[in-house]
Design a protein around this motif. Structure first.
Motif, short mmCIF file in Angstrom:
data_model
loop_
_atom_site.label_atom_id
_atom_site.label_comp_id
_atom_site.label_asym_id
_atom_site.label_seq_id
_atom_site.Cartn_x
_atom_site.Cartn_y
_atom_site.Cartn_z
N GLN A 1 0.82 -1.20 0.00
CA GLN A 1 0.00 0.00 0.00
C GLN A 1 0.86 1.26 0.00
OE1 GLN A 1 -2.37 -0.90 3.49
NE2 GLN A 1 -4.17 -1.45 2.26
N ILE A 2 1.99 1.21 0.70
CA ILE A 2 2.90 2.36 0.68
C ILE A 2 3.41 2.59 -0.73
CG2 ILE A 2 5.10 3.27 1.53
CD1 ILE A 2 4.67 1.61 4.08
N ILE A 3 3.83 1.52 -1.38
CA ILE A 3 4.36 1.64 -2.75
C ILE A 3 3.26 2.13 -3.70
CG2 ILE A 3 5.29 0.34 -4.71
CD1 ILE A 3 6.82 -1.38 -2.70
N ASP A 4 2.05 1.62 -3.55
CA ASP A 4 0.93 2.07 -4.39
C ASP A 4 0.68 3.56 -4.22
OD1 ASP A 4 0.58 -0.43 -5.42
OD2 ASP A 4 -1.05 -0.99 -4.06
N GLU A 5 0.78 4.03 -2.98
CA GLU A 5 0.56 5.46 -2.73
C GLU A 5 1.66 6.29 -3.39
OE1 GLU A 5 -2.52 7.58 -1.53
OE2 GLU A 5 -2.31 5.46 -0.97
N MET A 6 2.86 5.78 -3.36
CA MET A 6 3.97 6.47 -4.01
C MET A 6 3.77 6.51 -5.53
SD MET A 6 5.97 7.61 -1.70
CE MET A 6 7.36 8.06 -2.74
N LYS A 7 3.26 5.44 -6.08
CA LYS A 7 2.99 5.44 -7.53
C LYS A 7 1.90 6.44 -7.88
CE LYS A 7 4.40 0.67 -8.56
NZ LYS A 7 3.93 -0.67 -8.99
N LYS A 8 0.85 6.52 -7.05
CA LYS A 8 -0.24 7.48 -7.30
C LYS A 8 0.27 8.91 -7.28
CE LYS A 8 -3.93 4.73 -5.10
NZ LYS A 8 -4.85 4.72 -3.94
#
Length: 1011
Positions: free
Chosen positions: A623-630
């Protein structure tokens, strides 16, 4: 030391004579100290230690397969024997069965190696004692054997042809025919040697009864090989402890009983004949077809066909050559019969991909101890025969590192620092550069004694230390003044009068570049960009920054220093604190100017570490990585690669350590935006690094900070200590079960270390040379482990993204260019400074509104949009939105955000040569296009600006620049080429004006003595 001895004619004084290490009979760098009574040897002491190959220690830093190339060098006359001993030991610890076909080929080749080695011995021993012809003959026959090795492996001597599990390559067609020709002709040539030597009276006189050692003494000394068998002991490892199917071969152990040089000659000649017998038997046993190595996925590389057709094969191949394999924990000893005797290999595994210990029982080392026994009581002329008869190879003898001695007595504070550094890294060598930097702080320079002490503490040889030192510009081997004055003359400072300032400093101090005043009070150095671009012109006194200088301010500083007072340095970089422009969007600079902003208490009052708490307690790593991608956050160091995507490349669920690295080596001229982040908000970086560690499963981080920012390292280390005290670093952070440790690491002055792979090399204590990619750091990074490297600004942005969400951050910028960034505005503007603006902000507005327009009402000529490595924009091209994609569309780069404004009075030829001086100075020299290209371009641009240019030089400058593009391991070649190409293209008229020896603009009058 000479002594007095009793002789038949009374007392006599002995003489001490040094033989070697240059003497040809020693076959290497052996020195023998002889104590003589007349021409008779009273005492012979062999002195070793001139080579120090350090092979055994080097193996601990290599994968098991990589060590094979080192074994070639131990005994360079029998490299295949070394390969075999090591491979057998590793195969034993792996429990690996080698195919019979490979075993027989190994036997054949090691026996040919024995023949080649003995041929060298016969020839060199003969010429040592005066027989020239045999030397020529024996090398003729050895050449035919080396041709076979070259046919098989592509190499004559250091073949590395034996590999763990078998052979490196399938033998080529017709190779056995070549072997047959050699074994058919060699017996006749051996007969020739014996005709010349065996009954030759001179040969008999020089070898019979000379260098005698009894069987009992040879056994007691641990001798082996012909040294032992020449005394009548029939011990041969091939018979006593058969390996590689030697028990299937019929051969005799050759012995003689006299124990003298002649007996050992007879043994070696007879062994050549026995080896020929074994080779012939092996030729009969080798099947024409069959596997040439074992098939064990994960240990033995797959065939090329499998690698091309199978994804599993491709993965295995990649992993074997990037990571190696991990044998089970344990230790083994494997002995073989090398041409010199018993070669033993001890290998200890701790279950990792690299050997824990490798130790060689080298027969040359053991046999050498017999030399005093052989030589004492003989004539001095016989010493030559005694050394030759041992057949030593010094690569075997000096394979270890130097002997240890006591450490230097250091100041307690430095000793404490060393202790801290030695416990900070998993590999001790990583402490090398910090240890040298802090030692230099205490002593002013690095003496030979101090460097030797550091080398010993780190288990390095002195050469490894000195060659690393030579790479870094801040490390010194000579003392400097009490106050070391460093004046920056790079582009941002140059545009605001640094050259005139530097000339004034030279006149004021009465010294030139890299000189020390007679009193020892001052020393002076012209330096490259020091990260004070928005406070130009600037200088450092030791590590204190003084900015926005002019001659009057400099004089005041020097007067205070001469009076024993410390002038007040700038508390933070100039231009970071200013009245906010309405266009600014404050995200990561929100704590700039807040009192006590660098303390953890103030940081926590302003939402500090709330993002970390959210990441640890409410979010999974994915989820942290997904937020960074967003968020569309792109790397702020220059390349602009999406940060979230970079994090996602790190393999998951690997048991090996992973690392987070902050790149704080901002050395790009025109760039100084990381410095205020570290000065005023270090906890923001720490929080971002811990979150990044959680996202990829890393438990260790290092903040690499350029050496010029010494006081900033102290700030960051204080902040790290505060974070540990509050539980935001260390074990079980916030009761989450997640551990993360962090340390600051100092650089030592090298622009190249801003490139991610060079930074890792530097952090490992080496020269900052770039690595070949692939593999990329996400898979094979620091210490060969998965690693994420992000710029300080990038990691400092992470807490805001986690607090506010990726979508919110992305909305602040343009599509695919999320958020804000810090711009360092320098050069010819009214309000140089560091401004936080959204991605996509208009460049014209940035110059005319945010930065207050061009200084003095001058017209704009050019803009460097993102640091000195970017193609320049003309005044007609500034209606562009400053994001990565828009700037790329007009042929430049957003880079590091170092925006340099250039007015109409600037000579662009002068600017081009100053930029090229920087890149020529900073080129590591590894890649020829960069090393030669930057050097020649620097010379051409110097000549051009001085009025010595030619019309044909203009296209040649462009051609040389383009020749560097895409042809170097790292981007430095491109960084030097791109601005030069753009200047020649857009301001070609100024180059043409210089053909007449004139410059239409006010010259910068650079002083380039340092470059």
């Amino acid at each position: 030391m000479s002594t007095t001895i009793e002789t038949p004619i009374g007392a006599a004084q002995t003489m001490v004579l040094n033989m070697g290490p240059q003497h040809p009979s020693t076959h290497g760098v052996l020195r023998v100290v002889l104590e003589l009574n007349g021409e008779f040897v009273v005492k012979a002491e062999p002195i070793i230690g001139y080579l120090h190959t350090g092979i055994e220690k080097s193996c601990e830093a290599k994968t098991y397969s990589q060590c094979i190339t080192l074994t070639d060098r131990i005994d360079y006359l029998a490299p295949l024997s070394n390969n075999l001993g090591y491979c057998l030991a590793v195969e034993k610890i792996l429990g690996l069965e080698v195919p019979k076909r490979a075993q027989y080929i190994r036997v054949l080749l090691t026996e040919l190696t024995r023949c080649a080695s003995h041929l060298v011995w016969v020839g060199t021993h003969a010429i040592d004692l005066g027989a020239m012809t045999v030397f020529l003959y024996s090398f003729r026959e050895r050449e035919e054997i080396l041709k076979i090795f070259e046919y098989l492996s592509g190499q004559r001597m250091m073949t590395s042809y034996f590999r763990i599990g078998g052979l490196a390559l399938e033998p080529p067609p017709g190779w056995l025919d070549k072997v047959q020709r050699v074994v058919d002709s060699l017996p006749g040539h051996i007969d020739e040697y014996e005709d010349l030597l065996t009954k030759n009276k001179i040969w008999l006189g020089r070898t019979q009864g000379v260098g005698i050692i009894s069987a009992a003494d040879a056994i007691a000394m641990g001798c082996s090989g012909p040294m032992l068998r020449g005394s009548g002991v029939a011990y041969d490892v091939r018979k006593a402890f058969p390996y590689s199917s030697y028990d299937e071969f019929d051969f005799n152990v050759q012995t003689q009983t006299a124990g003298d040089c002649y007996a050992r000659y007879q043994v070696r000649v007879a062994e050549i004949r026995e080896s020929i017998k074994i080779v012939k038997q092996a030729m009969q046993k080798i099947p024409s077809e069959g596997p040439f190595r074992a098939e064990v996925p994960g240990i033995i590389p797959p065939s090329r066909e499998e690698m091309k057709t199978s994804i599993e094969g491709l993965i295995y191949h990649f992993k074997i050559f990037t990571e190696g394999f991990a044998p089970p924990p344990g230790e083994v000893y494997q002995a073989i019969e090398s041409p010199r005797g018993e070669l033993g290999v001890f290998v200890a595994s701790d279950g990792s991909h690299k050997p824990y210990r490798v130790k060689f029982r080298a027969p040359s080392f053991v046999n050498l101890q017999s030399l005093p026994k052989l030589a004492e009581g003989r004539l001095i002329a016989d010493v030559v025969a005694c050394i030759g008869t041992t057949d030593i190879v010094l690569g075997e003898v000096d394979r270890q590192t130097r002997r240890k001695k006591g450490f230097m007595q250091l100041p307690p504070a430095l000793e404490e620092k060393f202790t801290t550094l030695l416990g900070r890294y998993p590999v001790k060598r990583s402490a090398l550069i910090p240890m040298m930097m802090y030692s230099q702080d205490f002593f002013g320079f690095l003496s030979d004694e101090l460097l030797a002490d550091i080398a010993q503490r780190l288990d390095l040889n002195l050469t490894e230390v000195t060659e690393t030192l030579a790479y870094y510009s801040m490390l010194r081997r000579k003392p400097v003044g009490k106050y070391h004055i460093q004046v920056c003359t790079n582009i941002s400072c140059m545009l605001r009068g640094a050259n005139e300032l530097y000339a004034h400093v030279q006149k004021r101090l009465g010294i030139s570049n890299k000189e020390v005043s007679p009193s020892g009070t001052f020393s002076l150095e012209e330096v490259e960009c020091m990260g004070a671009c928005t406070g130009a012109p600037a200088m450092q006194v030791n590590f204190d920054f003084y900015e926005n200088l002019d001659p009057e301010k400099v004089d005041v500083i020097f007067e205070q220093l001469q009076d024993g007072k410390k002038p007040t340095p700038v508390p933070v970089i100039s231009g970071a604190l200013h009245e906010r422009n309405p266009n600014e969007v404050v995200v990561i600079s929100k704590n700039f100017g807040i009192p006590n902003s660098r303390s953890i208490d103030m940081y926590m009052q302003r939402d500090g570490y709330k993002a970390l708490e959210k990441a640890l307690k409410q979010m999974t790593p994915d989820q942290i990585i997904d937020e960074m991608k967003k968020s569309n956050l792109r790397g702020r160091g220059g390349a602009g690669f999406p940060a979230g995507m970079k994090w996602s490349f790190v393999p998951k669920d690997l048991p090996k350590p992973k690392y987070i690295l902050a790149n704080g080596d901002e050395s790009e001229p025109g760039t100084s935006k990381d410095r205020p982040l570290l000065e005023m908000d270090p906890h923001q970086l720490i929080e971002g690094m811990v979150i990044a560690g959680r996202a990829i499963g890393a438990n260790q981080g290092y903040a690499y900070i350029r050496g010029e920012y010494r006081y900033i390292i102290d700030i960051v280390e204080t902040a790290i200590a505060e974070a540990y005290a509050k539980g935001f670093l260390g074990k079980n952070i916030l009761d989450s079960g997640f551990d993360f440790d962090l340390a600051a690491h100092t650089g030592a002055g090298a622009y190249e270390c801003g490139e991610e792979s060079a930074l890792m090399e530097s952090l490992e204590g080496k020269r900052g040379y770039p690595r070949i990619k692939p593999p990329f750091p996400a898979v094979v990074g620091l210490y060969g482990r998965p690693t994420v490297i992000n710029n300080v600004e990038t990691l400092s942005t992470v807490p805001a993204i986690i607090r506010g969400g990726g979508d919110w951050y992305a909305s602040l910028g343009t599509p695919k260019n999320g958020g804000t960034r810090l711009y360092s505005i320098s050069g010819h503007v009214n309000k140089p400074g560091i401004y936080e603006l959204p991605l996509g902000f208009n460049l014209r507005t940035l110059i005319e509104d945010v930065a207050g327009g061009v200084r003095g009402g001058k017209k704009l000529k050019a803009v460097i949009p993102g640091g000195s490595s970017c193609p320049l924009l003309s005044a007609d091209e500034i209606d562009v939105n400053m994001d990565y994609d828009a700037v790329a569309k007009i042929g430049s780069m957003l880079g590091s955000g170092g925006t340099v404004i250039i007015d109409e009075d600037t000579c662009m030829v002068d600017l081009a040569r100053r930029i090229m001086h920087f890149y020529a100075h900073e080129s590591c020299g590894w890649c020829i296009p960069c090393r030669e290209g930057t050097t020649w371009l620097r010379k051409m641009l110097d000549r051009f600006h001085e009025g010595g240019g030619r019309a044909e030089d203009i296209p040649l400058i462009d051609e040389l620049s383009k020749n560097m593009l895409g042809r170097t391991f790292c981007p430095l070649g491109d960084a030097a080429a791109l601005p030069t190409i753009s200047i020649v293209k857009k301001w070609r008229n100024e180059f043409e004006d210089h053909l007449h020896g004139k410059c239409s603009y006010k010259p910068a009058e650079m002083i380039l003595g340092a470059h």
